[in-house]
Design a protein around this motif. Structure first.
Motif, PDB file in Angstrom:
ATOM      1  N   ARG A   1      57.365  19.763  21.104  1.00  0.00           N
ATOM      2  CA  ARG A   1      56.931  21.485  21.039  1.00  0.00           C
ATOM      3  C   ARG A   1      55.317  21.672  20.629  1.00  0.00           C
ATOM      4  O   ARG A   1      55.227  20.752  19.929  1.00  0.00           O
ATOM      5  CB  ARG A   1      57.928  22.442  20.251  1.00  0.00           C
ATOM      6  N   ARG A   2      55.582  22.704  20.961  1.00  0.00           N
ATOM      7  CA  ARG A   2      53.515  22.663  20.501  1.00  0.00           C
ATOM      8  C   ARG A   2      53.635  24.267  19.187  1.00  0.00           C
ATOM      9  O   ARG A   2      54.272  24.465  19.495  1.00  0.00           O
ATOM     10  CB  ARG A   2      52.550  24.023  21.379  1.00  0.00           C
ATOM     11  N   VAL A   3      52.957  23.750  18.221  1.00  0.00           N
ATOM     12  CA  VAL A   3      53.302  24.267  17.545  1.00  0.00           C
ATOM     13  C   VAL A   3      51.606  24.621  16.227  1.00  0.00           C
ATOM     14  O   VAL A   3      51.215  24.252  16.076  1.00  0.00           O
ATOM     15  CB  VAL A   3      53.499  23.662  15.850  1.00  0.00           C
ATOM     16  N   ASN A   4      51.762  25.862  15.810  1.00  0.00           N
ATOM     17  CA  ASN A   4      50.647  26.327  15.175  1.00  0.00           C
ATOM     18  C   ASN A   4      50.846  27.269  14.242  1.00  0.00           C
ATOM     19  O   ASN A   4      51.925  27.669  13.977  1.00  0.00           O
ATOM     20  CB  ASN A   4      49.465  27.138  16.273  1.00  0.00           C
ATOM     21  N   THR A   5      49.948  26.944  12.940  1.00  0.00           N
ATOM     22  CA  THR A   5      50.089  27.364  11.789  1.00  0.00           C
ATOM     23  C   THR A   5      49.271  28.569  11.573  1.00  0.00           C
ATOM     24  O   THR A   5      48.311  28.634  11.075  1.00  0.00           O
ATOM     25  CB  THR A   5      50.304  26.670  10.565  1.00  0.00           C
ATOM     26  N   ILE A   6      49.076  30.093  11.402  1.00  0.00           N
ATOM     27  CA  ILE A   6      47.941  30.938  11.583  1.00  0.00           C
ATOM     28  C   ILE A   6      47.990  30.861  10.280  1.00  0.00           C
ATOM     29  O   ILE A   6      46.729  31.197   8.930  1.00  0.00           O
ATOM     30  CB  ILE A   6      48.623  32.169  12.131  1.00  0.00           C
ATOM     31  N   ILE A   7      48.844  31.532   9.337  1.00  0.00           N
ATOM     32  CA  ILE A   7      48.862  31.435   7.398  1.00  0.00           C
ATOM     33  C   ILE A   7      49.833  30.601   7.045  1.00  0.00           C
ATOM     34  O   ILE A   7      51.269  31.212   7.184  1.00  0.00           O
ATOM     35  CB  ILE A   7      49.422  33.523   7.691  1.00  0.00           C
ATOM     36  N   ASP A   8      50.133  30.215   5.834  1.00  0.00           N
ATOM     37  CA  ASP A   8      50.289  29.214   5.689  1.00  0.00           C
ATOM     38  C   ASP A   8      49.770  29.480   3.655  1.00  0.00           C
ATOM     39  O   ASP A   8      48.817  29.843   3.261  1.00  0.00           O
ATOM     40  CB  ASP A   8      50.735  28.412   5.563  1.00  0.00           C
ATOM     41  N   HIS A   9      50.783  28.171   2.520  1.00  0.00           N
ATOM     42  CA  HIS A   9      50.514  28.837   1.412  1.00  0.00           C
ATOM     43  C   HIS A   9      48.846  28.099   1.414  1.00  0.00           C
ATOM     44  O   HIS A   9      47.675  28.076   0.478  1.00  0.00           O
ATOM     45  CB  HIS A   9      51.028  28.016   0.009  1.00  0.00           C
ATOM     46  N   ASP A  10      48.578  26.852   2.005  1.00  0.00           N
ATOM     47  CA  ASP A  10      47.600  26.084   2.049  1.00  0.00           C
ATOM     48  C   ASP A  10      45.863  27.047   2.249  1.00  0.00           C
ATOM     49  O   ASP A  10      45.025  26.287   2.006  1.00  0.00           O
ATOM     50  CB  ASP A  10      47.867  24.996   3.020  1.00  0.00           C
TER      51      ASP A  10
ATOM     52  N   VAL B   1      54.849  32.733   5.315  1.00  0.00           N
ATOM     53  CA  VAL B   1      53.976  32.247   6.480  1.00  0.00           C
ATOM     54  C   VAL B   1      54.486  32.676   7.848  1.00  0.00           C
ATOM     55  O   VAL B   1      55.212  33.772   7.856  1.00  0.00           O
ATOM     56  CB  VAL B   1      55.038  31.007   5.774  1.00  0.00           C
ATOM     57  N   LEU B   2      53.308  32.361   8.733  1.00  0.00           N
ATOM     58  CA  LEU B   2      53.004  32.760  10.325  1.00  0.00           C
ATOM     59  C   LEU B   2      52.814  31.597  11.247  1.00  0.00           C
ATOM     60  O   LEU B   2      51.798  31.020  11.187  1.00  0.00           O
ATOM     61  CB  LEU B   2      52.419  34.465  10.269  1.00  0.00           C
ATOM     62  N   GLY B   3      53.442  31.220  11.701  1.00  0.00           N
ATOM     63  CA  GLY B   3      53.144  30.565  12.844  1.00  0.00           C
ATOM     64  C   GLY B   3      53.742  30.850  13.987  1.00  0.00           C
ATOM     65  O   GLY B   3      54.901  31.484  14.038  1.00  0.00           O
ATOM     66  N   GLU B   4      53.260  29.238  15.250  1.00  0.00           N
ATOM     67  CA  GLU B   4      54.422  30.484  16.451  1.00  0.00           C
ATOM     68  C   GLU B   4      54.529  28.443  17.031  1.00  0.00           C
ATOM     69  O   GLU B   4      54.071  27.991  16.884  1.00  0.00           O
ATOM     70  CB  GLU B   4      52.981  30.817  17.778  1.00  0.00           C
TER      71      GLU B   4
ATOM     72  N   ASP C   1      59.023  33.186  -5.203  1.00  0.00           N
ATOM     73  CA  ASP C   1      58.081  33.605  -6.496  1.00  0.00           C
ATOM     74  C   ASP C   1      58.222  32.006  -7.205  1.00  0.00           C
ATOM     75  O   ASP C   1      59.847  31.691  -7.968  1.00  0.00           O
ATOM     76  CB  ASP C   1      58.350  34.383  -7.179  1.00  0.00           C
ATOM     77  N   GLY C   2      57.461  31.472  -7.584  1.00  0.00           N
ATOM     78  CA  GLY C   2      57.253  29.957  -8.267  1.00  0.00           C
ATOM     79  C   GLY C   2      57.566  28.965  -7.226  1.00  0.00           C
ATOM     80  O   GLY C   2      57.516  27.599  -7.738  1.00  0.00           O
ATOM     81  N   ASN C   3      58.163  29.137  -6.253  1.00  0.00           N
ATOM     82  CA  ASN C   3      58.274  27.769  -5.039  1.00  0.00           C
ATOM     83  C   ASN C   3      57.935  28.394  -3.756  1.00  0.00           C
ATOM     84  O   ASN C   3      58.432  28.802  -2.822  1.00  0.00           O
ATOM     85  CB  ASN C   3      59.730  27.500  -5.514  1.00  0.00           C
ATOM     86  N   PRO C   4      56.514  28.244  -3.286  1.00  0.00           N
ATOM     87  CA  PRO C   4      56.154  28.623  -2.555  1.00  0.00           C
ATOM     88  C   PRO C   4      56.472  27.414  -0.834  1.00  0.00           C
ATOM     89  O   PRO C   4      56.536  25.936  -1.119  1.00  0.00           O
ATOM     90  CB  PRO C   4      54.780  28.623  -1.948  1.00  0.00           C
ATOM     91  N   TRP C   5      56.740  27.879  -0.356  1.00  0.00           N
ATOM     92  CA  TRP C   5      56.894  26.793   1.411  1.00  0.00           C
ATOM     93  C   TRP C   5      55.992  25.749   1.696  1.00  0.00           C
ATOM     94  O   TRP C   5      54.440  26.777   1.526  1.00  0.00           O
ATOM     95  CB  TRP C   5      57.721  27.299   2.538  1.00  0.00           C
ATOM     96  N   LEU C   6      55.535  24.836   1.691  1.00  0.00           N
ATOM     97  CA  LEU C   6      54.463  23.955   2.086  1.00  0.00           C
ATOM     98  C   LEU C   6      55.116  23.020   3.001  1.00  0.00           C
ATOM     99  O   LEU C   6      56.100  22.487   3.045  1.00  0.00           O
ATOM    100  CB  LEU C   6      54.389  23.175   0.367  1.00  0.00           C
ATOM    101  N   GLN C   7      53.463  22.732   3.946  1.00  0.00           N
ATOM    102  CA  GLN C   7      53.354  21.585   5.132  1.00  0.00           C
ATOM    103  C   GLN C   7      54.673  20.621   4.395  1.00  0.00           C
ATOM    104  O   GLN C   7      55.330  19.910   5.577  1.00  0.00           O
ATOM    105  CB  GLN C   7      52.156  21.575   5.775  1.00  0.00           C
ATOM    106  N   THR C   8      54.516  19.618   3.239  1.00  0.00           N
ATOM    107  CA  THR C   8      55.486  18.868   2.957  1.00  0.00           C
ATOM    108  C   THR C   8      56.762  19.481   2.251  1.00  0.00           C
ATOM    109  O   THR C   8      57.272  17.835   2.021  1.00  0.00           O
ATOM    110  CB  THR C   8      54.744  17.933   1.575  1.00  0.00           C
ATOM    111  N   ASP C   9      57.515  19.657   2.259  1.00  0.00           N
ATOM    112  CA  ASP C   9      58.539  20.705   2.063  1.00  0.00           C
ATOM    113  C   ASP C   9      59.482  20.414   2.874  1.00  0.00           C
ATOM    114  O   ASP C   9      60.738  21.306   2.650  1.00  0.00           O
ATOM    115  CB  ASP C   9      58.157  21.918   1.013  1.00  0.00           C
ATOM    116  N   ARG C  10      59.250  19.862   4.014  1.00  0.00           N
ATOM    117  CA  ARG C  10      60.304  20.307   4.653  1.00  0.00           C
ATOM    118  C   ARG C  10      61.666  19.263   5.187  1.00  0.00           C
ATOM    119  O   ARG C  10      61.306  17.917   5.047  1.00  0.00           O
ATOM    120  CB  ARG C  10      59.297  19.794   6.705  1.00  0.00           C
ATOM    121  N   CYS C  11      62.680  19.521   4.736  1.00  0.00           N
ATOM    122  CA  CYS C  11      63.539  18.985   4.191  1.00  0.00           C
ATOM    123  C   CYS C  11      64.794  18.620   5.073  1.00  0.00           C
ATOM    124  O   CYS C  11      65.905  19.768   5.490  1.00  0.00           O
ATOM    125  CB  CYS C  11      64.883  19.569   2.741  1.00  0.00           C
TER     126      CYS C  11
END
Length: 263
Positions: free
Chosen positions: A142-151, A159-162, A240-250
Motif C-alpha cells: 500500500r501507499r501511505v501519506n500523512t498530512i497531519i499528525d502530532h509530529d 491525524v489525517l492521511g490517505e 487528551d494526554g495520549n496523542p497517537w504517534l507513528q511509533t504507537d502502532r500496537c
C-alpha cells in the motif's frame, strides 16, 4: 440517542453533503465531525467554527481556497493520480472553498481551543510512500501519506492521511490496535469494487463511500478484492494526554511471527 455503530454506508443528500461521524450521531465515539461534500462549479462554501479545528482536503477538481486574507487555486485530477491539497485552520478562523469546477472534498472537525498557524498542505508535504513491500507474502502493499499528525502539528487534536492499496492487498496489516478512535473512509477505483473491513471479531463489506468507525482498542486490518484498488482516508482523534504517534502502532502479539516469516 441513536444506538452506536461500527460501520456505515454514506449517501449524499440533495445539497451534496454526506455526513459520516458527528459528536452525537451513531458514530460519536470518533469524537470528530467528518463529512464529504460534492460542490458544483461556481459555488462557494465557508468552513470554520469556534472551539474546533478544521481540515478541508480536496479529493478531485479545481478549487480556490481562501484563508487569513490569502487565496490560492489548486487542482487535483483524482485521488488515484495526484497527491492531496489540504487546508488546516484552528478554531475561531474561517476558510472559503470556491469550486472552480465540480469538486469533492473531505471536511474534518474536532474540538480544540489551541491556536496555531493556518497551513495549506500540498502534495510535496505529504508524499505517498510504499510500505510492506516483500513482506507477508507480498500481499500487503500500500501507499501511505500523512498530512497531519502530532509530529507535524503538535497543537492539533487529530491525524489525517490517505492510503491506496494495491489490487487484492491488505491494509493495516499486521492486525493492530491503539487506544485512540479512528475513522476509515473508503473509495474504490470502480463502483462495484469491494473489500473487507475488520473490527476485532466483526467483519463488514467495504464498498464505495463506506466508512469504518473504529473504537479505541479494536483490531482493524482491511483487505481489498483482487482487481480493485482501494483508497482510504484515515483520521485519528488524539486522546487528551495520549496523542497517537507513528511509533504507537500496537500489533497484536499473536501475529508478530509474520514479521520474520518467509513465504
Amino acid at each position: 440517542m441513536e444506538e452506536k455503530k461500527l460501520f456505515g454506508y454514506g449517501k449524499f443528500d440533495d445539497k451534496g453533503e454526506m455526513i459520516l461521524s458527528t459528536y452525537d450521531n451513531a458514530y460519536r465515539d470518533m469524537m470528530m465531525d467528518c463529512r464529504v461534500y460534492r460542490i458544483p462549479a461556481g459555488e462557494t462554501r465557508e468552513f470554520g467554527r469556534d472551539g474546533e479545528e478544521c481540515a478541508v482536503m480536496l479529493f478531485c477538481g479545481k478549487v480556490t481556497f481562501g484563508w487569513d486574507g490569502k487565496t490560492e487555486t489548486v487542482y487535483r485530477k483524482d485521488i488515484w493520480t495526484d497527491g492531496p491539497y489540504c487546508l488546516h485552520i484552528c478554531g475561531g478562523k474561517k476558510m472559503t472553498v470556491k469550486a472552480e469546477s465540480d469538486i469533492e472534498i473531505w471536511v474534518q472537525y474536532t474540538h480544540n481551543d489551541a491556536e496555531f498557524d493556518s497551513k495549506l498542505y500540498r502534495p510535496e508535504d505529504a508524499p505517498f510512500k510504499y510500505s510492506a513491500i516483500n513482506k507477508y507474502g507480498n500481499c500487503a502493499k500500500r501507499r501511505v501519506n500523512t498530512i497531519i499528525d502530532h509530529d507535524i502539528n503538535p497543537k492539533s487534536n487529530f491525524v489525517l492521511g490517505e492510503i491506496i492499496n494495491d489490487r487484492g492487498n491488505w491494509s493495516g496489516y499486521l492486525p493492530h490496535r491503539h487506544p485512540q478512535p479512528e475513522l476509515y473512509f473508503f473509495r474504490f477505483d470502480r463502483p462495484e469494487g469491494f473489500g473487507a473491513s475488520f473490527q476485532s471479531d466483526d467483519v463488514f463489506v467495504s464498498k464505495d463511500y463506506s466508512f469504518s468507525a473504529i473504537k479505541g482498542g479494536n483490531l482493524h486490518p482491511q483487505a481489498v478484492a483482487p482487481g480493485y484498488q482501494m483508497y482510504t482516508v484515515w483520521a485519528i482523534r488524539h486522546i487528551d494526554g495520549n496523542p497517537w504517534l507513528q511509533t504507537d502502532r500496537c500489533v497484536d502479539e499473536r501475529y508478530l511471527w509474520l514479521d520474520d516469516a518467509e513465504f
